[in-house]
Design a protein around this motif. Structure first.
Motif, mmCIF file in Angstrom:
data_model
loop_
_atom_site.group_PDB
_atom_site.id
_atom_site.type_symbol
_atom_site.label_atom_id
_atom_site.label_comp_id
_atom_site.label_asym_id
_atom_site.label_seq_id
_atom_site.Cartn_x
_atom_site.Cartn_y
_atom_site.Cartn_z
ATOM 1 N N THR A 48 54.239 50.215 52.761
ATOM 2 C CA THR A 48 53.998 48.972 53.321
ATOM 3 C C THR A 48 53.460 48.250 52.210
ATOM 4 O OG1 THR A 48 53.970 49.827 55.638
ATOM 5 C CG2 THR A 48 53.176 47.788 54.834
ATOM 6 N N ALA A 49 52.503 48.708 51.531
ATOM 7 C CA ALA A 49 51.569 48.013 50.545
ATOM 8 C C ALA A 49 52.475 47.800 49.406
ATOM 9 C CB ALA A 49 50.502 49.095 50.020
ATOM 10 N N MET A 50 53.421 48.614 48.842
ATOM 11 C CA MET A 50 54.224 48.336 48.016
ATOM 12 C C MET A 50 55.281 47.307 48.255
ATOM 13 S SD MET A 50 55.284 52.318 47.136
ATOM 14 C CE MET A 50 56.410 51.847 45.821
ATOM 15 N N GLY A 51 55.530 46.824 49.488
ATOM 16 C CA GLY A 51 56.533 45.751 49.764
ATOM 17 C C GLY A 51 55.949 44.613 50.043
ATOM 18 N N THR A 52 54.479 44.397 49.946
ATOM 19 C CA THR A 52 53.743 43.046 50.331
ATOM 20 C C THR A 52 54.040 42.264 49.328
ATOM 21 O OG1 THR A 52 51.789 43.838 49.597
ATOM 22 C CG2 THR A 52 52.212 44.613 51.801
ATOM 23 N N MET A 54 51.642 41.541 47.288
ATOM 24 C CA MET A 54 50.250 41.108 46.898
ATOM 25 C C MET A 54 49.323 42.184 46.722
ATOM 26 S SD MET A 54 48.682 39.703 50.403
ATOM 27 C CE MET A 54 49.959 39.682 51.790
ATOM 28 N N HIS A 55 49.780 43.575 46.938
ATOM 29 C CA HIS A 55 49.018 44.744 46.675
ATOM 30 C C HIS A 55 49.337 45.554 45.315
ATOM 31 C CE1 HIS A 55 48.279 43.601 50.891
ATOM 32 N NE2 HIS A 55 46.937 44.018 50.300
ATOM 33 N N GLU A 56 50.037 44.942 44.399
ATOM 34 C CA GLU A 56 50.655 45.838 43.161
ATOM 35 C C GLU A 56 49.396 46.383 42.289
ATOM 36 O OE1 GLU A 56 52.971 43.292 40.582
ATOM 37 O OE2 GLU A 56 53.925 42.511 42.291
ATOM 38 N N THR A 57 48.345 45.776 42.465
ATOM 39 C CA THR A 57 46.895 46.515 41.763
ATOM 40 C C THR A 57 46.620 47.691 42.642
ATOM 41 O OG1 THR A 57 46.443 44.504 40.810
ATOM 42 C CG2 THR A 57 44.683 46.262 40.792
ATOM 43 N N LEU A 58 46.614 47.335 43.830
ATOM 44 C CA LEU A 58 46.293 48.616 44.511
ATOM 45 C C LEU A 58 47.009 49.825 44.573
ATOM 46 C CD1 LEU A 58 44.203 49.650 47.142
ATOM 47 C CD2 LEU A 58 45.900 48.518 48.680
ATOM 48 N N VAL A 59 48.335 49.520 44.910
ATOM 49 C CA VAL A 59 49.250 50.623 44.750
ATOM 50 C C VAL A 59 49.178 51.158 43.355
ATOM 51 C CG1 VAL A 59 51.736 51.172 44.558
ATOM 52 C CG2 VAL A 59 50.944 49.525 46.376
ATOM 53 N N ALA A 60 48.973 50.687 42.221
ATOM 54 C CA ALA A 60 48.457 50.993 40.937
ATOM 55 C C ALA A 60 47.528 51.937 40.783
ATOM 56 C CB ALA A 60 48.696 50.105 39.772
ATOM 57 N N ALA A 61 46.488 51.589 41.541
ATOM 58 C CA ALA A 61 45.267 52.345 41.609
ATOM 59 C C ALA A 61 45.422 53.664 42.451
ATOM 60 C CB ALA A 61 43.997 51.653 42.172
ATOM 61 N N ASP A 84 46.034 41.681 45.141
ATOM 62 C CA ASP A 84 45.676 41.605 43.760
ATOM 63 C C ASP A 84 44.789 40.452 43.411
ATOM 64 O OD1 ASP A 84 47.861 43.472 43.551
ATOM 65 O OD2 ASP A 84 49.400 41.927 43.452
ATOM 66 N N ASP A 85 44.741 39.382 43.897
ATOM 67 C CA ASP A 85 43.615 38.250 43.542
ATOM 68 C C ASP A 85 42.250 39.070 43.858
ATOM 69 O OD1 ASP A 85 45.534 36.403 43.125
ATOM 70 O OD2 ASP A 85 45.444 35.502 44.909
ATOM 71 N N ALA A 86 41.946 39.747 44.844
ATOM 72 C CA ALA A 86 40.660 40.296 44.816
ATOM 73 C C ALA A 86 40.196 41.261 43.636
ATOM 74 C CB ALA A 86 40.446 41.289 46.319
ATOM 75 N N PHE A 87 41.181 42.019 43.149
ATOM 76 C CA PHE A 87 40.991 42.797 41.958
ATOM 77 C C PHE A 87 40.993 42.179 40.987
ATOM 78 C CE2 PHE A 87 42.831 46.422 44.866
ATOM 79 C CZ PHE A 87 42.126 47.418 44.504
ATOM 80 N N ALA A 88 41.494 40.879 40.567
ATOM 81 C CA ALA A 88 41.242 40.131 39.756
ATOM 82 C C ALA A 88 40.050 39.257 39.580
ATOM 83 C CB ALA A 88 42.534 39.150 39.627
ATOM 84 N N ALA A 89 39.484 39.353 40.539
ATOM 85 C CA ALA A 89 38.126 38.580 40.791
ATOM 86 C C ALA A 89 37.114 39.747 40.095
ATOM 87 C CB ALA A 89 37.905 38.144 42.238
ATOM 88 N N LEU A 90 37.138 40.858 40.139
ATOM 89 C CA LEU A 90 36.034 41.601 39.701
ATOM 90 C C LEU A 90 35.877 41.362 38.126
ATOM 91 C CD1 LEU A 90 37.710 45.138 40.780
ATOM 92 C CD2 LEU A 90 35.492 44.039 41.691
#
Length: 189
Positions: A48-52, A54-61, A84-90
């Motif tokens: 599901t995360a792979m298909g959104t 907006m979760h490419e960074t989460l899936v990679a992690a 992905d935007d949440a991870f980019a804000a780190l």
């Protein structure tokens, strides 16, 4: 890949500590926010995360941490999934550093800080917040504590360091749990 022994122990402790927060796996049909019945997706949490989109960074992690098989297992799990935007804000370089093989343990701790045992729809989380007098604390699979509360009509989750994250989309149902999309990343205190 299975959890390490300490993560298994944390997961078991989390299950035991869930109390009213942990729900049965539920039926295949859950009520959506309009009161209609919504069929649960046949895809698991990872699929599901792979298909959104907006979760490419989460899936990679998740892949880098070796947690794909764990989050594809029957569970059920509830995952607070940063965009992905949440991870980019780190801070610059944080994600790249965490994805390096030598940081796998730290990455695993961060990712399991975003997951709890059981299928926990937003309605159950909201009720737990209300029942607890406005702030509900719960343990994650990593063994850390998060607290949930309301900001107006929205659910916000605060990590141990006091960083507050909004649930921007709740109740993305999967075959092995539920995803609540967040606009921030939880980091252990």
């Amino acid at each position: 890949m299975a959890f390490s022994t300490s993560l298994k122990a944390s997961a078991l402790a989390s299950i035991a500590a869930m109390g009213a927060f942990a729900l049965a796996t539920g039926s295949p049909a859950l009520a959506d926010h309009h009161g209609k019945k919504a069929e649960m997706s046949q895809a698991n949490i990872v699929e599901t995360a792979m298909g959104t989109g907006m979760h490419e960074t989460l899936v990679a992690a998740v892949k880098a941490a070796g947690l794909v098989d764990t989050l594809a297992a029957p569970g059920p799990y509830t995952v607070f999934a940063p965009t992905d935007d949440a991870f980019a804000a780190l801070p610059a370089g944080t994600v790249d550093t965490l994805l390096q093989p030598e940081n796998k343990g730290q990455l695993t701790s961060i990712l399991t800080y975003h997951a709890v045992a059981g299928r926990v729809p937003a309605s159950a989380l909201a009720q737990a917040i209300t029942d607890a007098g406005g702030t509900y604390e719960f343990q994650t699979l990593a063994g850390n504590t998060l607290s949930a509360s309301f900001d107006g009509q929205s659910i916000v989750v605060t990590d141990e360091a006091g960083r507050t994250t909004n649930v921007v989309k709740a109740d993305v149902n999967t075959s092995n749990g539920v995803i609540h999309v967040t606009d921030g990343v939880f980091l252990p205190g």
